[in-house]
Design a protein around this motif. Structure first.
Motif, PDB file in Angstrom:
ATOM      1  N   ASP A 185      13.313  -1.423  -2.557  1.00 23.49           N
ATOM      2  CA  ASP A 185      14.721  -1.128  -2.778  1.00 23.49           C
ATOM      3  C   ASP A 185      15.324  -2.106  -3.786  1.00 23.49           C
ATOM      4  N   GLY A 186      14.545  -2.403  -4.834  1.00 20.24           N
ATOM      5  CA  GLY A 186      15.044  -3.218  -5.928  1.00 20.24           C
ATOM      6  C   GLY A 186      14.881  -4.712  -5.770  1.00 20.24           C
ATOM      7  N   ILE A 187      14.351  -5.183  -4.642  1.00 20.57           N
ATOM      8  CA  ILE A 187      14.168  -6.618  -4.430  1.00 20.57           C
ATOM      9  C   ILE A 187      12.676  -6.948  -4.472  1.00 20.57           C
ATOM     10  N   PRO A 188      12.219  -7.710  -5.482  1.00 16.79           N
ATOM     11  CA  PRO A 188      10.810  -8.106  -5.523  1.00 16.79           C
ATOM     12  C   PRO A 188      10.464  -9.005  -4.335  1.00 16.79           C
ATOM     13  N   CYS A 189       9.289  -8.828  -3.776  1.00 15.30           N
ATOM     14  CA  CYS A 189       8.894  -9.606  -2.598  1.00 15.30           C
ATOM     15  C   CYS A 189       8.904 -11.108  -2.869  1.00 15.30           C
ATOM     16  N   SER A 225       0.805  -1.224   0.000  1.00 18.22           N
ATOM     17  CA  SER A 225       0.000   0.000   0.000  1.00 18.22           C
ATOM     18  C   SER A 225       0.835   1.269   0.000  1.00 18.22           C
ATOM     19  N   ALA A 226       2.159   1.141   0.055  1.00 17.64           N
ATOM     20  CA  ALA A 226       3.027   2.329   0.074  1.00 17.64           C
ATOM     21  C   ALA A 226       3.690   2.548  -1.277  1.00 17.64           C
ATOM     22  N   SER A 227       3.035   2.148  -2.340  1.00 16.22           N
ATOM     23  CA  SER A 227       3.621   2.220  -3.675  1.00 16.22           C
ATOM     24  C   SER A 227       3.761   3.666  -4.156  1.00 16.22           C
ATOM     25  N   GLU A 228       4.684   3.889  -5.075  1.00 11.89           N
ATOM     26  CA  GLU A 228       4.891   5.217  -5.665  1.00 11.89           C
ATOM     27  C   GLU A 228       3.584   5.769  -6.213  1.00 11.89           C
ATOM     28  N   GLY A 229       3.211   6.956  -5.745  1.00  7.17           N
ATOM     29  CA  GLY A 229       2.052   7.648  -6.296  1.00  7.17           C
ATOM     30  C   GLY A 229       0.745   6.919  -6.117  1.00  7.17           C
ATOM     31  N   GLY A 230       0.707   5.905  -5.235  1.00 10.19           N
ATOM     32  CA  GLY A 230      -0.518   5.128  -5.072  1.00 10.19           C
ATOM     33  C   GLY A 230      -0.874   4.336  -6.310  1.00 10.19           C
ATOM     34  N   ASN A 271      -0.717   0.947  -8.774  1.00  6.13           N
ATOM     35  CA  ASN A 271      -0.684  -0.506  -8.634  1.00  6.13           C
ATOM     36  C   ASN A 271       0.659  -1.085  -9.072  1.00  6.13           C
ATOM     37  N   HIS A 272       1.232  -1.937  -8.221  1.00  3.32           N
ATOM     38  CA  HIS A 272       2.499  -2.638  -8.492  1.00  3.32           C
ATOM     39  C   HIS A 272       3.726  -1.748  -8.426  1.00  3.32           C
ATOM     40  N   ALA A 273       3.573  -0.461  -8.200  1.00  3.99           N
ATOM     41  CA  ALA A 273       4.727   0.439  -8.252  1.00  3.99           C
ATOM     42  C   ALA A 273       5.704   0.121  -7.119  1.00  3.99           C
ATOM     43  N   PRO A 274       6.975   0.476  -7.310  1.00  4.12           N
ATOM     44  CA  PRO A 274       7.981   0.214  -6.276  1.00  4.12           C
ATOM     45  C   PRO A 274       7.621   0.867  -4.947  1.00  4.12           C
ATOM     46  N   VAL A 275       8.168   0.318  -3.883  1.00  6.25           N
ATOM     47  CA  VAL A 275       7.959   0.845  -2.534  1.00  6.25           C
ATOM     48  C   VAL A 275       9.286   1.358  -1.995  1.00  6.25           C
ATOM     49  N   HIS A 276       9.265   2.570  -1.459  1.00  4.69           N
ATOM     50  CA  HIS A 276      10.464   3.179  -0.894  1.00  4.69           C
ATOM     51  C   HIS A 276      10.215   3.388   0.601  1.00  4.69           C
ATOM     52  N   VAL A 277      10.736   2.509   1.403  1.00  6.66           N
ATOM     53  CA  VAL A 277      10.497   2.574   2.836  1.00  6.66           C
ATOM     54  C   VAL A 277      11.716   2.025   3.555  1.00  6.66           C
ATOM     55  N   GLY A 278      12.089   2.687   4.655  1.00  5.19           N
ATOM     56  CA  GLY A 278      13.227   2.236   5.438  1.00  5.19           C
ATOM     57  C   GLY A 278      12.870   1.063   6.328  1.00  5.19           C
ATOM     58  N   PRO A 279      13.871   0.347   6.838  1.00  7.91           N
ATOM     59  CA  PRO A 279      13.614  -0.869   7.627  1.00  7.91           C
ATOM     60  C   PRO A 279      12.852  -0.607   8.913  1.00  7.91           C
ATOM     61  N   ARG A 280      13.061   0.551   9.551  1.00  9.69           N
ATOM     62  CA  ARG A 280      12.321   0.822  10.792  1.00  9.69           C
ATOM     63  C   ARG A 280      10.834   1.028  10.507  1.00  9.69           C
TER      64      ARG A 280
END
Length: 818
Positions: free
Chosen positions: A268-272, A222-227, A229-238
């Motif tokens: 961060d470039g790694i698909p789930c 749910s934290a994808s770029e621009g909301g 679908n399928h867009a990358p997620v940019h989030v830190g580990p904390r």
């Protein structure tokens, strides 16, 4: 020489043997082809005569390079949505599933049964099943017990058709309502999502876990770029651990969830689907998850077709299974190439064997070898209990945002009620994207919608002669299939630059009729909002993202035209995300946010509008002022607002907000101990609420905490406890709240959950904005504490309501017979 007697029954067929022994025996008998067969599914249109057909889709199983008989001869791990793929009579669907099961049991060498899975997010997604509200509605009830009942009923219906795994709940924490799948979430707070999610899992799976819930989408989808679908997620580990992983951890540890589904995106470039740290390191090793990890549909395939981290199907299969995947869904596109990956040294049979063992152990634990068939005559998809719970969920989830006193509508005094709007007489407008009728739109089918509409329900309350109806406009004139599912399915440059036309209607030709109806009425009720539909076949839903929080199409113009007549106007907003009314919030008589209330919605909304029932829903997510204000969520950091505070930052209606037909006052906060130990400590609070209105009502008491000083930047507040409390007019309730100190944790640089000593503001309110009582508690300790595996992740709230003089609890007030 005497003949030696040989027991011809293999150990794995002995139901009295230990599961681990049965697995070891069966695994030792299997060929490589039979092992691989357990690691994928098949997506078929089943037939009770055994003449099954392929289900071919744009995004999965586009073509089939193997016959169905060849695919099935070695066995099969799962069958994909046997009753939910297309419209089929449920009893006939069970017969067809039984025939496939018979083929697996009797016509394959080892007779390993197949598992069946279905979608069940808002009810079992098959013909004739109960149509429950959307997950946003679940969360808006703030009633975990009720949502556990929803899960229990869905589970009962699923078992009756021979389903073994349900693809729900969605535990994504909403961060950007532009995202089309916002409707599938349980809101923007990780604790609320976790509580509602684990209770749903409890209900669905039951005590025996003989039906597997599936937590999705693991994690951060749910934290994808621009909301988008399928867009990358940019989030830190904390943040990833504190916000997005918490609900999954709660569902795994508190509810023993049976399955998890990775998400489509990359972090961060790694698909789930290829993230071993996520699927094995965190999920299995850190949390002790013992269930099945199943791919999101075509998620393995995307590793090479979209993400570009695998060179072909064989490499994609090897990569995902080594990361921790157990079963490829919905078909066999990549898993069948594992033999090639083995030959290339990309995976070994030593990696494959434990995966097969997990799949087999699951089938044994579900009792499939002993009870492989369902009884078509015992299919149960409807009933009084299901209807009652669906209605109650709709009633408790509707949120009253504003009211100048026009509501409740007085049936006796209103001579003419104008019911207006494109969603007033459309049952599809009350359903979420993963309901069966809506889901079929993008499959090119039309399904019957066995439910009433708000217009019909209001006519039943007021009488036909007292209600006039005008549609006013269309959201979408004609429902049809949407766009290609994946970006890779079209030429990117052409798609970005071309002038594509939207399905959304811009025709204003019906507004004049609505204006006339409003002018001639005492009150106008305008129904506006979304039409759920997958992949741009609607205005919200999977793949139906947006760039605006203005009402889709010309609905805003309709609202403005009705308001300008001067007739008191009530706006009822349904759909899968919040929308704004262009400043007309200040000019309408009342506004209701009902989300997608399901089949119980029409009666629930009518009863609420006329006062037969009282509003008690609370927002599970904030309503941002505009799309330019996102991301906005209540548990933001202080500097999120900008410097100076941005004019567009914030929310008119914040998380936790909601009105009723009465008012409550908060008073007499007492904290048992202002200093609590860091290890094993509990913050214990007592307060009183009083219903100072003229009718019974339900208050949702909410407890928020702020960490005043920490080693990392913390949110301005975080929800830590909540409870619905019903109180009669003029009565009071004593409320006792216990919050374990463990719940004050956050993630440190090593990925551990830690609690630091220090001061914490404890805030009690009726929303995240409306705080009525505050106290500061100090957590005492010399050093931060790393939480253990079984840390305390739930608070408790107990209330004692003042008894009525006319009817005291435990007292029979009936007159004594003489």
């Amino acid at each position: 020489m005497p003949t030696k007697t040989v027991d011809e029954t293999p150990l794995y067929r002995n139901p009295g043997a230990a599961i681990e022994d049965r697995v070891e025996d069966l695994l030792g008998r299997m060929t490589l082809e039979e092992k691989v067969a357990q690691l994928h599914a098949a997506w078929l249109k089943l037939s009770s005569n055994g003449n099954h057909e392929w289900r071919v889709a744009d995004f999965a199983q586009r073509t089939t390079d193997i016959s169905i008989d060849s695919l099935l001869k070695h066995g099969l791990g799962q069958i994909t949505r046997p009753l939910g793929t297309h419209t089929v009579d449920p009893k006939e669907g069970v017969r067809a599933l039984n025939e496939l099961q018979r083929q697996m049991m009797e016509e394959t060498r080892l007779g390993i049964p197949v598992m069946s899975h279905e979608e069940c997010l808002v009810g079992l997604m098959i013909k004739d099943a109960t149509l429950f509200p959307a997950p946003l509605n679940y969360a808006a009830t703030w009633n975990p017990e009720l949502i556990e009942q929803v899960g229990e009923i869905i589970g009962q219906q699923a078992r009756s058709i021979g389903c073994h795994q349900g693809l729900a709940p969605v535990l994504d924490v909403s961060r950007d309502p532009r995202w089309g799948r916002t409707e599938e979430t349980l809101g923007e707070d990780p604790y609320l999502v976790g509580v509602m999610g684990y209770r749903y899992v409890n209900g669905l799976q039951g005590e025996q876990r003989d039906l597997l819930a599936t937590l999705k989408h693991f994690a951060g989808h749910s934290a994808s770029e621009g909301g988008r679908n399928h867009a990358p997620v940019h989030v830190g580990p904390r943040e990833f651990n504190d916000i997005f992983l918490l609900p999954f951890e709660m569902a795994v540890k508190l509810a023993n969830a049976g399955s998890v589904m990775p998400a489509y995106h990359d972090i961060d470039g790694i698909p789930c689907h290829a993230d071993r740290t996520l699927l094995t390191g965190i999920l299995r090793e850190k949390w002790g998850f013992d269930g099945l990890i199943v791919a999101d549909y075509a998620g393995v395939n995307l590793l090479y077709t979209h993400h570009g981290v695998a060179r072909d199907a064989a490499s994609a299969a090897a990569m995902s299974f080594k990361a921790g995947l157990d079963i490829e869904l919905p078909g066999h596109e990549c898993a069948l190439h594992l033999k090639e990956a083995l030959a290339r040294g990309e995976i070994t049979e030593e990696v494959i064997n434990p995966i097969v063992a997990r799949v087999l152990a699951t089938k044994f634990s579900l009792g499939l070898f002993e009870r492989p068939y369902a009884d078509p005559e015992k299919v149960e998809l409807r009933g009084e209990a299901a209807s009652r719970v669906a209605y109650q969920a709709a009633v408790e989830s509707a949120v009253l945002l504003c009211n100048d006193g026009t509501l409740p509508l007085n049936v006796e005094k209103i001579a003419k009620l104008a019911v207006i709007g494109p969603t007033a007489d459309d049952p599809l407008a009350l359903l979420a994207g993963y309901s069966f009728p809506v889901h079929l739109i993008n499959a090119g089918e039309k399904a019957g919608v066995p439910m009433a509409t708000p217009l019909q329900a209001l006519r039943a309350r007021f009488g036909d002669l007292h209600v006039t109806y005008a549609k006013g406009c269309d959201v979408i004139k004609e429902r049809s299939q949407g766009a290609p599912v994946y970006p890779g399915d079209v030429k990117m440059d052409e798609a970005i630059n071309e002038n594509r036309t939207s399905l959304i209607s811009t025709d204003r030709g019906q507004i004049a009729e609505a204006v006339k109806a409003a002018k001639d009425a005492d009150v106008a009720v305008v129904f506006v909002g979304d039409l759920a539909g997958l992949f741009q076949s609607g205005t919200v839903g999977e793949g139906s993202d947006t760039d605006s929080f203005d009402l889709p199409g010309v609905q805003q113009a309709l609202v403005e035209a009705v308001v300008e007549t001067g007739t008191p106007t009530v706006v009822v907003l349904t759909g899968g995300r919040p929308y704004n009314l262009g400043g007309f919030e200040d000019r309408i008589a009342a506004q209701v946010m009902a989300f997608a209330p399901g089949e119980g919605g029409p009666d629930a909304l009518a009863d609420l509008l006329v006062g037969k029932a009282s509003f008690s829903g609370r927002l599970p997510l904030s309503v941002p002022k505009s799309a330019g204000a996102v991301p906005f969520f209540y548990n933001h950091k202080l500097k999120s607002a900008g410097t100076p505070i941005a004019y567009h930052f914030g929310s008119r209606y914040p998380f936790g907000f909601g009105l009723g037909y009465t008012k409550f006052e908060y008073r007499e906060l007492e904290v048992k101990e202002l200093q609590v130990p860091i290890e094993g400590g509990t913050i214990e609070l007592e307060l009183e609420i009083e219903n100072v209105g003229t009718r019974e009502g339900t208050e949702v008491v909410q407890v928020y905490v702020r960490d005043r000083l920490a080693s990392t930047v913390r949110p301005v507040k975080e929800l830590k406890a909540f409870s619905r409390i019903s109180v009669e007019a003029g009565k009071r309730a004593k409320v006792a709240i216990s919050v374990p100190v463990d719940m004050l944790n956050f993630t440190d640089e090593n990925g551990d959950r830690v609690v630091e000593p220090g001061e914490f503001d404890v805030m009690i309110g009726s929303s995240s904005r409306d705080i009525h009582l505050t106290e500061t508690v100090t957590v005492i300790g010399e050093h931060p504490v790393i939480l253990p595996f079984s840390w305390r992740m739930l608070s408790s709230v107990k209330s004692t309501v003042e008894a009525s003089k006319a009817k005291r609890v435990g007292t029979d007030t009936r007159p004594v017979a003489k």
